[in-house]
Write a protein that holds these residues in place. Sequence first.
Motif, PDB file in Angstrom:
ATOM      1  N   LEU A  67     -31.440   8.189  -3.867  1.00  0.00           N
ATOM      2  CA  LEU A  67     -30.859   8.768  -2.656  1.00  0.00           C
ATOM      3  C   LEU A  67     -29.628   7.983  -2.198  1.00  0.00           C
ATOM      4  O   LEU A  67     -28.637   8.579  -1.750  1.00  0.00           O
ATOM      5  CB  LEU A  67     -31.916   8.795  -1.550  1.00  0.00           C
ATOM      6  CG  LEU A  67     -31.693   9.750  -0.380  1.00  0.00           C
ATOM      7  CD1 LEU A  67     -31.714  11.192  -0.855  1.00  0.00           C
ATOM      8  CD2 LEU A  67     -32.771   9.531   0.680  1.00  0.00           C
ATOM      9  N   THR A  68     -29.671   6.651  -2.317  1.00  0.00           N
ATOM     10  CA  THR A  68     -28.542   5.838  -1.858  1.00  0.00           C
ATOM     11  C   THR A  68     -27.284   6.065  -2.688  1.00  0.00           C
ATOM     12  O   THR A  68     -26.174   5.828  -2.215  1.00  0.00           O
ATOM     13  CB  THR A  68     -28.875   4.334  -1.898  1.00  0.00           C
ATOM     14  OG1 THR A  68     -29.164   3.942  -3.243  1.00  0.00           O
ATOM     15  CG2 THR A  68     -30.044   3.996  -0.996  1.00  0.00           C
ATOM     16  N   GLN A  69     -27.435   6.543  -3.922  1.00  0.00           N
ATOM     17  CA  GLN A  69     -26.276   6.752  -4.793  1.00  0.00           C
ATOM     18  C   GLN A  69     -25.864   8.220  -4.900  1.00  0.00           C
ATOM     19  O   GLN A  69     -24.875   8.536  -5.561  1.00  0.00           O
ATOM     20  CB  GLN A  69     -26.576   6.225  -6.194  1.00  0.00           C
ATOM     21  CG  GLN A  69     -26.761   4.712  -6.263  1.00  0.00           C
ATOM     22  CD  GLN A  69     -26.988   4.235  -7.688  1.00  0.00           C
ATOM     23  OE1 GLN A  69     -27.853   4.749  -8.390  1.00  0.00           O
ATOM     24  NE2 GLN A  69     -26.216   3.250  -8.106  1.00  0.00           N
ATOM     25  N   LEU A  70     -26.586   9.087  -4.232  1.00  0.00           N
ATOM     26  CA  LEU A  70     -26.362  10.518  -4.420  1.00  0.00           C
ATOM     27  C   LEU A  70     -24.951  10.943  -4.017  1.00  0.00           C
ATOM     28  O   LEU A  70     -24.369  11.846  -4.638  1.00  0.00           O
ATOM     29  CB  LEU A  70     -27.408  11.307  -3.620  1.00  0.00           C
ATOM     30  CG  LEU A  70     -27.615  12.773  -4.010  1.00  0.00           C
ATOM     31  CD1 LEU A  70     -28.067  12.896  -5.461  1.00  0.00           C
ATOM     32  CD2 LEU A  70     -28.634  13.431  -3.085  1.00  0.00           C
ATOM     33  N   TRP A  71     -24.382  10.295  -3.015  1.00  0.00           N
ATOM     34  CA  TRP A  71     -23.042  10.663  -2.551  1.00  0.00           C
ATOM     35  C   TRP A  71     -21.964  10.427  -3.614  1.00  0.00           C
ATOM     36  O   TRP A  71     -20.900  11.043  -3.591  1.00  0.00           O
ATOM     37  CB  TRP A  71     -22.686   9.882  -1.279  1.00  0.00           C
ATOM     38  CG  TRP A  71     -22.797   8.384  -1.421  1.00  0.00           C
ATOM     39  CD1 TRP A  71     -23.874   7.619  -1.108  1.00  0.00           C
ATOM     40  CD2 TRP A  71     -21.794   7.494  -1.910  1.00  0.00           C
ATOM     41  NE1 TRP A  71     -23.625   6.295  -1.375  1.00  0.00           N
ATOM     42  CE2 TRP A  71     -22.338   6.189  -1.877  1.00  0.00           C
ATOM     43  CE3 TRP A  71     -20.496   7.648  -2.387  1.00  0.00           C
ATOM     44  CZ2 TRP A  71     -21.640   5.064  -2.279  1.00  0.00           C
ATOM     45  CZ3 TRP A  71     -19.776   6.525  -2.794  1.00  0.00           C
ATOM     46  CH2 TRP A  71     -20.351   5.246  -2.729  1.00  0.00           C
ATOM     47  N   SER A  72     -22.239   9.559  -4.585  1.00  0.00           N
ATOM     48  CA  SER A  72     -21.244   9.252  -5.617  1.00  0.00           C
ATOM     49  C   SER A  72     -21.370  10.150  -6.850  1.00  0.00           C
ATOM     50  O   SER A  72     -20.487  10.138  -7.716  1.00  0.00           O
ATOM     51  CB  SER A  72     -21.375   7.785  -6.054  1.00  0.00           C
ATOM     52  OG  SER A  72     -22.618   7.570  -6.726  1.00  0.00           O
ATOM     53  N   VAL A  73     -22.451  10.934  -6.922  1.00  0.00           N
ATOM     54  CA  VAL A  73     -22.704  11.719  -8.140  1.00  0.00           C
ATOM     55  C   VAL A  73     -21.637  12.778  -8.400  1.00  0.00           C
ATOM     56  O   VAL A  73     -21.190  12.936  -9.547  1.00  0.00           O
ATOM     57  CB  VAL A  73     -24.116  12.347  -8.079  1.00  0.00           C
ATOM     58  CG1 VAL A  73     -24.317  13.328  -9.233  1.00  0.00           C
ATOM     59  CG2 VAL A  73     -25.176  11.255  -8.127  1.00  0.00           C
ATOM     60  N   LYS A 110     -17.419  14.576 -12.156  1.00  0.00           N
ATOM     61  CA  LYS A 110     -16.032  14.991 -12.370  1.00  0.00           C
ATOM     62  C   LYS A 110     -15.348  14.073 -13.366  1.00  0.00           C
ATOM     63  O   LYS A 110     -14.619  14.537 -14.257  1.00  0.00           O
ATOM     64  CB  LYS A 110     -15.274  14.997 -11.045  1.00  0.00           C
ATOM     65  CG  LYS A 110     -13.840  15.497 -11.172  1.00  0.00           C
ATOM     66  CD  LYS A 110     -13.155  15.580  -9.823  1.00  0.00           C
ATOM     67  CE  LYS A 110     -11.718  16.078  -9.969  1.00  0.00           C
ATOM     68  NZ  LYS A 110     -11.039  16.185  -8.650  1.00  0.00           N
ATOM     69  N   ALA A 111     -15.589  12.767 -13.234  1.00  0.00           N
ATOM     70  CA  ALA A 111     -14.992  11.813 -14.171  1.00  0.00           C
ATOM     71  C   ALA A 111     -15.487  12.072 -15.595  1.00  0.00           C
ATOM     72  O   ALA A 111     -14.715  12.013 -16.560  1.00  0.00           O
ATOM     73  CB  ALA A 111     -15.317  10.390 -13.738  1.00  0.00           C
ATOM     74  N   GLN A 112     -16.776  12.369 -15.725  1.00  0.00           N
ATOM     75  CA  GLN A 112     -17.339  12.651 -17.044  1.00  0.00           C
ATOM     76  C   GLN A 112     -16.729  13.916 -17.654  1.00  0.00           C
ATOM     77  O   GLN A 112     -16.422  13.963 -18.841  1.00  0.00           O
ATOM     78  CB  GLN A 112     -18.857  12.784 -16.943  1.00  0.00           C
ATOM     79  CG  GLN A 112     -19.569  11.464 -16.643  1.00  0.00           C
ATOM     80  CD  GLN A 112     -21.060  11.632 -16.413  1.00  0.00           C
ATOM     81  OE1 GLN A 112     -21.557  12.754 -16.219  1.00  0.00           O
ATOM     82  NE2 GLN A 112     -21.801  10.535 -16.425  1.00  0.00           N
ATOM     83  N   GLU A 113     -16.528  14.938 -16.828  1.00  0.00           N
ATOM     84  CA  GLU A 113     -15.927  16.176 -17.313  1.00  0.00           C
ATOM     85  C   GLU A 113     -14.496  15.954 -17.795  1.00  0.00           C
ATOM     86  O   GLU A 113     -14.036  16.594 -18.754  1.00  0.00           O
ATOM     87  CB  GLU A 113     -15.951  17.231 -16.203  1.00  0.00           C
ATOM     88  CG  GLU A 113     -17.347  17.750 -15.879  1.00  0.00           C
ATOM     89  CD  GLU A 113     -17.347  18.673 -14.676  1.00  0.00           C
ATOM     90  OE1 GLU A 113     -16.249  18.908 -14.117  1.00  0.00           O
ATOM     91  OE2 GLU A 113     -18.437  19.151 -14.288  1.00  0.00           O
ATOM     92  N   LEU A 114     -13.780  15.048 -17.127  1.00  0.00           N
ATOM     93  CA  LEU A 114     -12.395  14.763 -17.490  1.00  0.00           C
ATOM     94  C   LEU A 114     -12.285  13.740 -18.617  1.00  0.00           C
ATOM     95  O   LEU A 114     -11.180  13.459 -19.096  1.00  0.00           O
ATOM     96  CB  LEU A 114     -11.630  14.254 -16.258  1.00  0.00           C
ATOM     97  CG  LEU A 114     -11.476  15.250 -15.098  1.00  0.00           C
ATOM     98  CD1 LEU A 114     -10.852  14.560 -13.887  1.00  0.00           C
ATOM     99  CD2 LEU A 114     -10.631  16.439 -15.529  1.00  0.00           C
ATOM    100  N   GLY A 115     -13.430  13.169 -19.016  1.00  0.00           N
ATOM    101  CA  GLY A 115     -13.416  12.153 -20.054  1.00  0.00           C
ATOM    102  C   GLY A 115     -12.901  10.817 -19.573  1.00  0.00           C
ATOM    103  O   GLY A 115     -12.493   9.957 -20.375  1.00  0.00           O
ATOM    104  N   ALA A 116     -12.905  10.611 -18.242  1.00  0.00           N
ATOM    105  CA  ALA A 116     -12.422   9.353 -17.667  1.00  0.00           C
ATOM    106  C   ALA A 116     -13.502   8.278 -17.751  1.00  0.00           C
ATOM    107  O   ALA A 116     -14.694   8.575 -17.695  1.00  0.00           O
ATOM    108  CB  ALA A 116     -12.005   9.559 -16.217  1.00  0.00           C
ATOM    109  N   THR A 117     -13.082   7.048 -17.880  1.00  0.00           N
ATOM    110  CA  THR A 117     -14.031   5.936 -17.958  1.00  0.00           C
ATOM    111  C   THR A 117     -14.397   5.392 -16.577  1.00  0.00           C
ATOM    112  O   THR A 117     -15.366   4.646 -16.444  1.00  0.00           O
ATOM    113  CB  THR A 117     -13.450   4.796 -18.805  1.00  0.00           C
ATOM    114  OG1 THR A 117     -12.196   4.385 -18.236  1.00  0.00           O
ATOM    115  CG2 THR A 117     -13.232   5.256 -20.243  1.00  0.00           C
TER     116      THR A 117
END
Length: 325
Positions: A226-232, A237-244
């Motif tokens: 729950l504490t990390q949900l805001w960053s998901v 989006k970063a994963q979709e763009l292939g960003a590290t």
Amino acid sequence: MTTPADKTRLDQALNTALQHYAEVMGTSFAVTPTLTVITDPQICAFADVEENTLNLHISTGTVTALDALWTTALADPAMLRLGDQQISNDPHNLTQLSLIWLIFHEMEHFGLRHFDEAAPLPLIEAAPQRFGLITSAKPSLSKQQKILSREARQTRAKQRELEADHEAIELLLEAYSVEAWPELRARAACISALMILIEKADETHHTGLTTHPKAATRIFQLLGHLTQLWSVPALLKAQELGATEIDPADLPPQNEIAAYQEQVILPAFNDALILAKASAAQTATRDLTDQARFFADIQNAQIGQWDQLSAPGAKEWVELSAKLT
């Protein structure tokens, strides 16, 4: 005797769980589970697999215990309190959410292929001895299980529970949004309620072999998520763009994150503690007393300082996590 209302409520929970799964995952669950309603006042929930069919078994006592817990907990004015309002005061609906999460948990045992490891044993969440609680008899073990020590089997059983918890938590909580904050609070509390009741049932029927993590351990994982949900959303989006790395511009503003902590994360811990007290679950109440230490442990876990964890739930979580690596 099983009443039509008991069966209807459990059938509705299963149907809702399957519909929710399809909406979130974009596809139906691999199999359509069957549901057997067990007539017994005790908490009992387990699953088994036969010819690739997932069979769920849930007692009427599980529904009754959840209803009773929610009725008692909601009498506390701080329970599910968001500002000047109580998010929900309906024990019936909250029980249904708890049951949906229980069904997700059992479905994920199947999805994670845990039954392949544990065959031919059922995976049981809470049950009196007469329902064949895994600790109450000498089950026939596979060759792989015979090689493992009693302690190793116990550890792996707890790991399976945390793994199923993780997947079921993601399914019920869904994605982050500001509009969903009240729903997140309610759903997190519904998950905590069942975790607490399972631990209490295990303690009531304890036979010397503990196969479930502590309620505090399971709640530690829940609130850590729950504490990390805001960053998901930014991470996806970063994963979709292939960003590290995550683009900071995709993260919520700091004032929103701070408000989320004040209105969702910290109160979710308080909700869990109220539920533990309302159910007279002594171990969970004791393990959840120190809020500051609990969240310090979550912070240390998230930055990899596992040797700094000190609360009972966090210590068991890191022990089980370390043995997975």
